[in-house]
Design an enzyme around this catalytic site. Structure first.
Site, mmCIF file in Angstrom:
data_model
loop_
_atom_site.group_PDB
_atom_site.id
_atom_site.type_symbol
_atom_site.label_atom_id
_atom_site.label_comp_id
_atom_site.label_asym_id
_atom_site.label_seq_id
_atom_site.Cartn_x
_atom_site.Cartn_y
_atom_site.Cartn_z
ATOM 1 N N LYS A 78 0.850 -1.198 0.000
ATOM 2 C CA LYS A 78 0.000 0.000 0.000
ATOM 3 C C LYS A 78 0.882 1.244 0.000
ATOM 4 O O LYS A 78 1.883 1.282 0.721
ATOM 5 C CB LYS A 78 -0.898 -0.035 1.244
ATOM 6 C CG LYS A 78 -1.906 1.097 1.335
ATOM 7 C CD LYS A 78 -2.774 0.958 2.599
ATOM 8 C CE LYS A 78 -3.868 1.999 2.683
ATOM 9 N NZ LYS A 78 -4.743 1.824 3.860
ATOM 10 N N SER A 159 -9.795 2.009 2.883
ATOM 11 C CA SER A 159 -8.906 2.752 2.018
ATOM 12 C C SER A 159 -7.906 1.884 1.250
ATOM 13 O O SER A 159 -7.366 2.322 0.240
ATOM 14 C CB SER A 159 -8.124 3.780 2.829
ATOM 15 O OG SER A 159 -7.296 3.144 3.780
ATOM 16 N N SER A 183 -9.973 -0.292 7.169
ATOM 17 C CA SER A 183 -9.426 -0.206 5.808
ATOM 18 C C SER A 183 -8.755 -1.449 5.250
ATOM 19 O O SER A 183 -8.389 -1.472 4.081
ATOM 20 C CB SER A 183 -8.439 0.949 5.721
ATOM 21 O OG SER A 183 -9.150 2.136 5.544
HETATM 22 N N1 GLN Z 1 -13.225 4.216 6.477
HETATM 23 C C1 GLN Z 1 -12.594 4.659 7.679
HETATM 24 C C2 GLN Z 1 -12.271 6.132 7.575
HETATM 25 O O1 GLN Z 1 -12.578 6.701 6.598
HETATM 26 C C3 GLN Z 1 -11.391 3.844 7.978
HETATM 27 C C4 GLN Z 1 -10.182 4.226 7.216
HETATM 28 C C5 GLN Z 1 -9.003 3.400 7.588
HETATM 29 O O2 GLN Z 1 -9.125 2.374 8.250
HETATM 30 N N2 GLN Z 1 -7.834 3.852 7.182
HETATM 31 O O3 GLN Z 1 -11.726 6.715 8.447
#
Ligand code: GLN
EC number: 6.3.5.7
Length: 497
Positions: A78, A159, A183
């Site tokens: 990532k 994400s 994410s």
């Molecule tokens: N969807 C969550 C957010 O927008 C989690 C994002 C993540 O785990 N990096 O904060």
């Protein structure tokens, strides 16, 4: 050529060690697969030459009978992990062209174990999101299409959407992700793959671009539970450079992975049957309960009374920490600078142009909840709620060994959906944020296809540092659910080429 893509990480590892295949062949197959699936936009940077060099070096070590636990395995990372000499962007204009001069601890561990870097995967900007549509480099497309509206492009989740799409489309054998509030698990569920968020502190955060430091955790994304466990084994370590790194060694995750769940107590929290849970997801959850019951587990209905406060608590704490972490992008030390006559204008223009809309929203939210007069009402209250959530789980884990819940409310939505409604987007995280706030290890395992032909996963949560139970229950779900749709997906894509 496709034979290489069919191998699981575990199989590839065995065949590499037996010198039956070479890392050069495997890496070449994956690099051409990346080209063939470029339309998914899963990668921001492809490290072709570095991959071929790494593969040749791995082959040389394997020829001498040497090598680490991932020797010759080519993986994707990532684009939130700093990689020495390789562009690292967090999918933000702010860091476009940023080339770190150091390597994150997690990726160092991977290279020390013999892994080969294929490239850096796309994500929501600064890992904020659930759809991978906020990237400066454009949205990621899921390789999955629904049967009812097959012309519509679906999100891979976010994400870590690039990592999820790459693993699902077989343009990576496995990939790293990060999980702050879901994410890794949410994109795993949407993309029909396995994702593990380890216990907070298992994987060092050093060299991972920070979002919310008390929540951020790295983890593996792979096609099978066993593959995810192997990757996690290599990623995790105690690291003195991260003050929140846990001073424990990860036990061997493969020891009990195939052990039956007979005699284990599995909790099913009543509060997770929320009103907005679609009937279909509720039924899939019930099937999961039946699978574990049929394998000999005791199913126990438990209560986690503060569940409904988890989401609002997360959306106070995560933006608060983000606003403080992202203060460093000021045009002086890192990345983008928009030159202006005076320093105040330089700050303003750099931050206005460098950050996207969602990131700015989080910075504003976070600054607000930390500001004097509001700190006690929001931030402090959220911290107290976090303690109550921890207490809920402590009590539950007195009675049960693991907890089974849905990972997501539904299957993947279309690219563009929820875009103008941040609250709807935030609701996506309702089942994943509790484990993040408490620090618990959890896994998402694909179990079935929805009526629309899209994958859905179930989530297993374990006690702090008990990844072993998490992978054991996860493996049981995988075995009993017999999720084979991935093969159909890949054959479908290959046919289209
Ligand atoms: N969807 C969550 C957010 O927008 C989690 C994002 C993540 O785990 N990096 O904060």
């Amino acid at each position: 050529m496709n034979d290489f893509l069919d191998l699981s990480l575990a199989e590839a590892r065995a065949r590499l060690a037996a010198r039956d295949i070479s890392s050069t062949e495997l890496t070449k197959a994956y690099l051409s697969r990346i080209e063939a699936t470029a339309n998914l936009n899963a990668y921001i940077t492809i490290t072709h030459d570095q991959a071929m060099l790494g593969a040749a070096q791995a082959d040389a070590r394997l020829a001498k009978g040497k090598g680490g636990i991932l020797e010759g395995i080519c993986i994707a990372v990532k684009d939130l992990f700093c990689t020495n000499g390789v562009q690292t962007t967090a999918a933000s204009r702010m860091l476009d062209g940023f080339i770190p001069t150091y390597e994150s601890t997690v990726t160092s561990n991977l290279w020390n174990a013999g892994a080969v870097l294929l490239g850096k995967t796309n994500l929501d900007e600064f890992a904020m999101g659930s759809s991978n549509t906020t990237s400066y480099y454009g949205a990621v497309e899921s390789p999955w299409r629904s049967t009812d509206a097959s012309d519509k492009k679906r999100v891979p989740g976010g994400s870590s959407g690039g990592s999820a799409a790459a693993v699902a489309a077989r343009s990576a054998i496995a990939a790293t992700g990060t999980d702050t509030g879901g994410s890794i698990r949410q994109p795993a569920s949407f993309s029909g793959i396995v994702g593990i968020k380890p216990t907070y502190g298992r994987c060092s955060r050093w060299g991972i671009i920070a979002f919310a430091s008390s929540l951020d955790q790295a983890g593996p994304m792979a096609r099978t539970v066993e593959d995810a466990a192997i990757l996690l084994q290599a990623m995790a370590s105690y690291d003195p450079k991260d003050s929140t790194s846990a001073k424990t060694t990860m036990p061997n995750l493969l020891v009990d992975i195939n052990k039956s769940v007979k005699g284990m107590s599995i909790g099913v929290p009543i509060e997770y049957r929320i009103d907005s849970l679609p009937e279909e997801t509720s039924k899939i959850w019930d099937h999961g309960i039946d699978y574990l019951k049929s394998e000999g587990a005791d199913i126990v209905h438990i209560s986690l009374p503060h569940t409904k406060y988890a989401l609002p608590t997360y959306y106070i704490i995560a933006p608060a920490e983000a606003s403080s972490n992202l203060a460093r992008y000021d045009g002086v030390r890192y990345g983008l600078r928009i030159n202006e006559q005076n320093i105040t204008d330089m700050y303003t223009h750099t931050r206005t142009e460098g950050f996207g809309e969602e990131v700015k929203r989080r910075i504003l939210l976070g600054t607000y909840v930390l500001s004097s007069g509001y700190y006690d009402a929001y931030y402090l209250k959220a911290q107290k709620m976090r303690n109550l959530l921890r207490h809920d789980f402590n009590q539950a884990f007195d009675k049960v060994d693991a907890i089974l819940t849905p990972t997501t409310l539904s299957d993947a939505f279309e690219i563009g959906d929820n875009k103008d409604d941040p609250l709807k987007m935030y609701l996506q995280d309702v089942f994943t944020v509790p484990a993040s706030l408490v620090g618990l290890p959890s896994i998402s395992v694909p179990v079935t296809l929805s009526k629309r032909g899209l994958p859905i996963g179930l989530q297993v949560l374990g006690r702090m540092f008990d990844e072993n139970s998490v992978v054991r229950v996860g493996r049981t779900l995988e075995r009993t659910a017999e999720f084979k749709a991935m093969t159909t997906l890949v054959n479908g894509i290959l046919k289209d080429e």
